[in-house]
Design a protein around this motif. Structure first.
Motif, PDB file in Angstrom:
ATOM      1  N   ILE A  49     -55.498  51.560  12.898  1.00 49.66           N
ATOM      2  CA  ILE A  49     -55.600  50.116  12.681  1.00 49.66           C
ATOM      3  C   ILE A  49     -55.980  49.818  11.235  1.00 49.66           C
ATOM      4  O   ILE A  49     -55.373  48.962  10.574  1.00 49.66           O
ATOM      5  CB  ILE A  49     -56.641  49.478  13.628  1.00 49.66           C
ATOM      6  CG1 ILE A  49     -56.233  49.665  15.090  1.00 49.66           C
ATOM      7  CG2 ILE A  49     -56.793  47.983  13.336  1.00 49.66           C
ATOM      8  CD1 ILE A  49     -57.317  49.284  16.086  1.00 49.66           C
ATOM      9  N   ALA A  50     -56.996  50.528  10.744  1.00 50.35           N
ATOM     10  CA  ALA A  50     -57.456  50.304   9.378  1.00 50.35           C
ATOM     11  C   ALA A  50     -56.368  50.648   8.360  1.00 50.35           C
ATOM     12  O   ALA A  50     -56.175  49.939   7.364  1.00 50.35           O
ATOM     13  CB  ALA A  50     -58.710  51.137   9.109  1.00 50.35           C
ATOM     14  N   ASP A  51     -55.627  51.720   8.622  1.00 48.61           N
ATOM     15  CA  ASP A  51     -54.557  52.133   7.712  1.00 48.61           C
ATOM     16  C   ASP A  51     -53.433  51.097   7.691  1.00 48.61           C
ATOM     17  O   ASP A  51     -52.933  50.741   6.621  1.00 48.61           O
ATOM     18  CB  ASP A  51     -54.010  53.496   8.142  1.00 48.61           C
ATOM     19  CG  ASP A  51     -52.987  54.059   7.164  1.00 48.61           C
ATOM     20  OD1 ASP A  51     -53.366  54.313   5.998  1.00 48.61           O
ATOM     21  OD2 ASP A  51     -51.810  54.228   7.556  1.00 48.61           O
ATOM     22  N   VAL A  52     -53.063  50.603   8.853  1.00 46.88           N
ATOM     23  CA  VAL A  52     -52.023  49.568   8.927  1.00 46.88           C
ATOM     24  C   VAL A  52     -52.483  48.298   8.213  1.00 46.88           C
ATOM     25  O   VAL A  52     -51.705  47.647   7.510  1.00 46.88           O
ATOM     26  CB  VAL A  52     -51.654  49.261  10.401  1.00 46.88           C
ATOM     27  CG1 VAL A  52     -50.801  47.997  10.493  1.00 46.88           C
ATOM     28  CG2 VAL A  52     -50.925  50.444  11.025  1.00 46.88           C
ATOM     29  N   TYR A  53     -53.769  47.961   8.351  1.00 46.74           N
ATOM     30  CA  TYR A  53     -54.304  46.780   7.674  1.00 46.74           C
ATOM     31  C   TYR A  53     -54.273  46.956   6.161  1.00 46.74           C
ATOM     32  O   TYR A  53     -54.104  45.988   5.409  1.00 46.74           O
ATOM     33  CB  TYR A  53     -55.736  46.496   8.136  1.00 46.74           C
ATOM     34  CG  TYR A  53     -56.342  45.299   7.436  1.00 46.74           C
ATOM     35  CD1 TYR A  53     -55.974  44.000   7.794  1.00 46.74           C
ATOM     36  CD2 TYR A  53     -57.259  45.472   6.390  1.00 46.74           C
ATOM     37  CE1 TYR A  53     -56.515  42.901   7.135  1.00 46.74           C
ATOM     38  CE2 TYR A  53     -57.799  44.378   5.738  1.00 46.74           C
ATOM     39  CZ  TYR A  53     -57.417  43.091   6.110  1.00 46.74           C
ATOM     40  OH  TYR A  53     -57.946  42.005   5.446  1.00 46.74           O
ATOM     41  N   GLY A  54     -54.435  48.197   5.691  1.00 44.41           N
ATOM     42  CA  GLY A  54     -54.382  48.451   4.257  1.00 44.41           C
ATOM     43  C   GLY A  54     -55.661  48.965   3.645  1.00 44.41           C
ATOM     44  O   GLY A  54     -55.837  48.967   2.424  1.00 44.41           O
ATOM     45  N   VAL A  55     -56.593  49.435   4.482  1.00 47.78           N
ATOM     46  CA  VAL A  55     -57.837  50.021   3.960  1.00 47.78           C
ATOM     47  C   VAL A  55     -57.510  51.359   3.302  1.00 47.78           C
ATOM     48  O   VAL A  55     -56.720  52.145   3.832  1.00 47.78           O
ATOM     49  CB  VAL A  55     -58.871  50.227   5.093  1.00 47.78           C
ATOM     50  CG1 VAL A  55     -60.177  50.782   4.535  1.00 47.78           C
ATOM     51  CG2 VAL A  55     -59.126  48.916   5.834  1.00 47.78           C
ATOM     52  N   SER A  56     -58.116  51.639   2.172  1.00 48.23           N
ATOM     53  CA  SER A  56     -57.830  52.888   1.460  1.00 48.23           C
ATOM     54  C   SER A  56     -58.307  54.087   2.278  1.00 48.23           C
ATOM     55  O   SER A  56     -59.301  53.991   3.008  1.00 48.23           O
ATOM     56  CB  SER A  56     -58.497  52.895   0.090  1.00 48.23           C
ATOM     57  OG  SER A  56     -59.883  53.129   0.210  1.00 48.23           O
ATOM     58  N   SER A  57     -57.613  55.208   2.134  1.00 50.63           N
ATOM     59  CA  SER A  57     -57.976  56.411   2.886  1.00 50.63           C
ATOM     60  C   SER A  57     -59.368  56.910   2.490  1.00 50.63           C
ATOM     61  O   SER A  57     -60.089  57.467   3.318  1.00 50.63           O
ATOM     62  CB  SER A  57     -56.935  57.512   2.685  1.00 50.63           C
ATOM     63  OG  SER A  57     -56.760  57.807   1.314  1.00 50.63           O
ATOM     64  N   ASP A  58     -59.781  56.685   1.247  1.00 48.90           N
ATOM     65  CA  ASP A  58     -61.119  57.111   0.819  1.00 48.90           C
ATOM     66  C   ASP A  58     -62.207  56.346   1.571  1.00 48.90           C
ATOM     67  O   ASP A  58     -63.220  56.929   1.993  1.00 48.90           O
ATOM     68  CB  ASP A  58     -61.291  56.902  -0.695  1.00 48.90           C
ATOM     69  CG  ASP A  58     -60.537  57.936  -1.521  1.00 48.90           C
ATOM     70  OD1 ASP A  58     -60.131  58.967  -0.943  1.00 48.90           O
ATOM     71  OD2 ASP A  58     -60.347  57.703  -2.724  1.00 48.90           O
ATOM     72  N   VAL A  59     -62.016  55.040   1.737  1.00 53.39           N
ATOM     73  CA  VAL A  59     -62.988  54.221   2.478  1.00 53.39           C
ATOM     74  C   VAL A  59     -63.013  54.642   3.947  1.00 53.39           C
ATOM     75  O   VAL A  59     -64.083  54.803   4.547  1.00 53.39           O
ATOM     76  CB  VAL A  59     -62.654  52.715   2.356  1.00 53.39           C
ATOM     77  CG1 VAL A  59     -63.481  51.891   3.350  1.00 53.39           C
ATOM     78  CG2 VAL A  59     -62.917  52.228   0.936  1.00 53.39           C
ATOM     79  N   ILE A  60     -61.830  54.844   4.526  1.00 54.70           N
ATOM     80  CA  ILE A  60     -61.763  55.255   5.934  1.00 54.70           C
ATOM     81  C   ILE A  60     -62.498  56.581   6.137  1.00 54.70           C
ATOM     82  O   ILE A  60     -63.299  56.725   7.064  1.00 54.70           O
ATOM     83  CB  ILE A  60     -60.300  55.376   6.416  1.00 54.70           C
ATOM     84  CG1 ILE A  60     -59.599  54.020   6.358  1.00 54.70           C
ATOM     85  CG2 ILE A  60     -60.254  55.922   7.844  1.00 54.70           C
ATOM     86  CD1 ILE A  60     -58.116  54.068   6.700  1.00 54.70           C
ATOM     87  N   LYS A  61     -62.236  57.543   5.277  1.00 61.57           N
ATOM     88  CA  LYS A  61     -62.875  58.861   5.399  1.00 61.57           C
ATOM     89  C   LYS A  61     -64.395  58.760   5.263  1.00 61.57           C
ATOM     90  O   LYS A  61     -65.143  59.352   6.050  1.00 61.57           O
ATOM     91  CB  LYS A  61     -62.318  59.812   4.335  1.00 61.57           C
ATOM     92  CG  LYS A  61     -60.900  60.300   4.615  1.00 61.57           C
ATOM     93  CD  LYS A  61     -60.331  61.110   3.470  1.00 61.57           C
ATOM     94  CE  LYS A  61     -61.059  62.418   3.265  1.00 61.57           C
ATOM     95  NZ  LYS A  61     -60.387  63.268   2.255  1.00 61.57           N
ATOM     96  N   LYS A  62     -64.853  57.991   4.283  1.00 59.59           N
ATOM     97  CA  LYS A  62     -66.288  57.843   4.069  1.00 59.59           C
ATOM     98  C   LYS A  62     -66.966  57.206   5.288  1.00 59.59           C
ATOM     99  O   LYS A  62     -68.025  57.658   5.736  1.00 59.59           O
ATOM    100  CB  LYS A  62     -66.532  56.973   2.833  1.00 59.59           C
ATOM    101  CG  LYS A  62     -68.014  56.738   2.536  1.00 59.59           C
ATOM    102  CD  LYS A  62     -68.201  55.787   1.356  1.00 59.59           C
ATOM    103  CE  LYS A  62     -69.685  55.494   1.152  1.00 59.59           C
ATOM    104  NZ  LYS A  62     -69.892  54.480   0.090  1.00 59.59           N
ATOM    105  N   GLN A  63     -66.345  56.174   5.843  1.00 57.37           N
ATOM    106  CA  GLN A  63     -66.949  55.463   6.969  1.00 57.37           C
ATOM    107  C   GLN A  63     -66.896  56.294   8.250  1.00 57.37           C
ATOM    108  O   GLN A  63     -67.843  56.268   9.047  1.00 57.37           O
ATOM    109  CB  GLN A  63     -66.264  54.103   7.174  1.00 57.37           C
ATOM    110  CG  GLN A  63     -66.442  53.114   6.009  1.00 57.37           C
ATOM    111  CD  GLN A  63     -67.896  52.822   5.689  1.00 57.37           C
ATOM    112  OE1 GLN A  63     -68.506  53.448   4.824  1.00 57.37           O
ATOM    113  NE2 GLN A  63     -68.473  51.856   6.412  1.00 57.37           N
ATOM    114  N   LEU A  64     -65.823  57.030   8.480  1.00 56.57           N
ATOM    115  CA  LEU A  64     -65.757  57.903   9.660  1.00 56.57           C
ATOM    116  C   LEU A  64     -66.854  58.960   9.612  1.00 56.57           C
ATOM    117  O   LEU A  64     -67.496  59.260  10.623  1.00 56.57           O
ATOM    118  CB  LEU A  64     -64.385  58.579   9.767  1.00 56.57           C
ATOM    119  CG  LEU A  64     -63.224  57.740  10.288  1.00 56.57           C
ATOM    120  CD1 LEU A  64     -61.937  58.554  10.270  1.00 56.57           C
ATOM    121  CD2 LEU A  64     -63.492  57.218  11.698  1.00 56.57           C
TER     122      LEU A  64
END
Length: 450
Positions: A281-296
């Motif tokens: 969902i976040a990737d489709v919305y356009g969140v950067s992979s760095d932010v996604i990785k950090k938050q996960l």
């Protein structure tokens, strides 16, 4: 409805997990908030700490006069409240604006870019993970559980983007207007609401039809959309999965690229699927992979979703909300994956007479996978007893030999008698209120008290 013109919001059932998130939201936005609930709980205590007045006896005389101003007040109620509730009856009979929880949530989020998470299992954890991913982007998230990261079921941001747990109970999610949404699962549940075999699936399909931009679905579901899972055909696929330091290390193949070296510390393959759904969902919305990785990597979990209460080499105590056979199987599989070869005791409190009746064989099979089971009486919630539907009937159906009916009064004593290495306390009733006593007694027994 122009919410800016509303001064007072009165909640009937304010202590509910979904209701309290909305109460927090309005309070944070300067509205006068108050409400009723049946019993005092940690949630109502936290609301009172925010200055929200809560009372616990049904009666119009207990309502602050300000909330009886019809022009300035709206009333929000949960479907779990009985139809003969005195306060609810008063407001309806006197032509107040009275809305279900789902209706007010639809009003709050309809002018936002809405990210919805639906499914009979996994939606609370997935929406909490997604809310954490979206927090740096100042999304406002309404969750169906208490996030360990924020100690709240509301992550307050601005009014541009919302994350919403889309609940299928009472067809509530059909009040939402999601731009991007995922569906995690469509297993039969709530058969008291969905009385026909295909009614639940039809409701999910109707929800899918409301998604304006992108629908994301778990692989294997009978819906058209971007898929996620462990299979090669999934649009978002988890690869190279390893367990290190009690967490998962893996890569994700997206439709356009490979994201490597992702960390996620919530146990269980079902939780890895939840993380993957939030990632998609976040990737489709356009969140950067760095932010996604950090938050996960920094996600701490949701209270009562595989929550460690005691974690030592001597004994492990886990608290989980699982109340459906599929969820119980997922908990058992997660414990086996994390603690191979260990003896596991499950303490289970069935939730609802109708659910116990409708899934009796599946409950018996899923519980029989543990090494030992202690069964509490059925938690009735909103239901009256059904003749013949008891925990004793469920116990008779189980194939596991080491099983026993117990009462709340002697729960801790029975747990202490066990020689299990891992204890899991599961159920959606008030079993969660008994966990702290079991925790203390186990820490005392194994000399873990500091």
């Amino acid at each position: 409805m122009d919410l800016n013109k509303i001064h007072n919001i009165y909640f009937i059932g304010i202590g509910g997990i979904g209701m309290s998130a909305i109460a927090r939201y309005f309070s944070a936005n300067g509205k006068k908030v108050a409400g009723y609930d049946k019993v005092k709980t940690p949630i109502t205590n936290s609301l009172e700490e925010l200055g929200i007045r809560v009372h616990f006896e049904d009666g119009v005389k207990h309502i602050d006069l300000a909330f009886l101003n019809k022009e300035k007040t709206i009333v929000v109620y949960t479907p779990a409240v009985p139809s003969d509730h005195q306060e609810l009856t008063y407001f309806k009979n006197n032509a107040y604006t009275v809305l279900k929880r789902s209706e007010i949530l639809g009003e709050i989020t309809k002018n936002t870019f809405c990210l919805g998470v639906a499914g009979t299992h996994g939606k609370t954890t997935t929406s909490a993970i997604l809310g954490h991913i979206m927090e740096p982007l100042k999304a406002t998230s309404f969750l169906g559980g208490i996030s360990e990261n924020y100690n709240s079921n509301l992550i307050l941001g601005d009014d541009k983007v919302s994350v919403v747990e889309a609940d299928e109970f009472d067809r509530s999610f059909l009040r939402l207007s999601p731009n991007i949404a995922c569906i995690t699962s469509m297993d039969p549940d709530h058969l008291d609401i969905y009385d026909k075999p295909d009614a639940l699936q039809e409701s999910f399909k109707e929800f899918a039809g409301k998604v304006t931009d992108t629908l994301i679905v778990a692989e294997g579901l009978p819906l058209e959309g971007l898929t996620y899972g462990f299979g090669d055909s999934a649009a978002y696929q988890a690869l190279n999965i390893e367990i290190k330091n009690g967490g998962y290390f893996f890569h994700v193949k997206t439709p356009t690229r490979l994201i490597k070296e992702i960390e996620f510390y919530l146990p269980g393959r079902h939780n890895l699927m939840n993380a993957l759904a939030a990632f998609a969902i976040a990737d489709v919305y356009g969140v950067s992979s760095d932010v996604i990785k950090k938050q996960l990597a920094s996600f701490k979990g949701v209270k009562r979703r595989f929550s460690y209460k005691v974690k030592s080499e001597k004994i492990v105590l886990i608290d989980d909300y699982a109340h459906h056979p599929t969820e119980i199987k997922a908990v058992e599989a997660s414990v086996r994956e994390m603690y191979p070869g260990k003896k596991v005791l499950a303490v289970f409190q069935p939730h609802l007479f109708s659910r116990t009746r409708d899934f009796i064989e599946d409950f018996a099979n899923s519980l029989s996978k543990f090494d030992e089971v202690l069964l509490l009486d059925i938690y009735p919630a909103r239901e009256l007893p059904i003749k013949g539907v008891t925990s004793g009937w469920l116990m008779e159906k189980m194939t596991l030999q080491n099983r026993k009916l117990i009462s709340k009064v002697n729960l801790s004593e029975e747990v202490l008698k066990s020689e299990a290495d891992v204890v899991v306390m599961i159920g959606a009733g008030d079993i969660g209120l008994m966990v702290d006593d079991v925790k203390f007694r186990l820490e005392e027994k194994f000399s873990l008290l500091k």
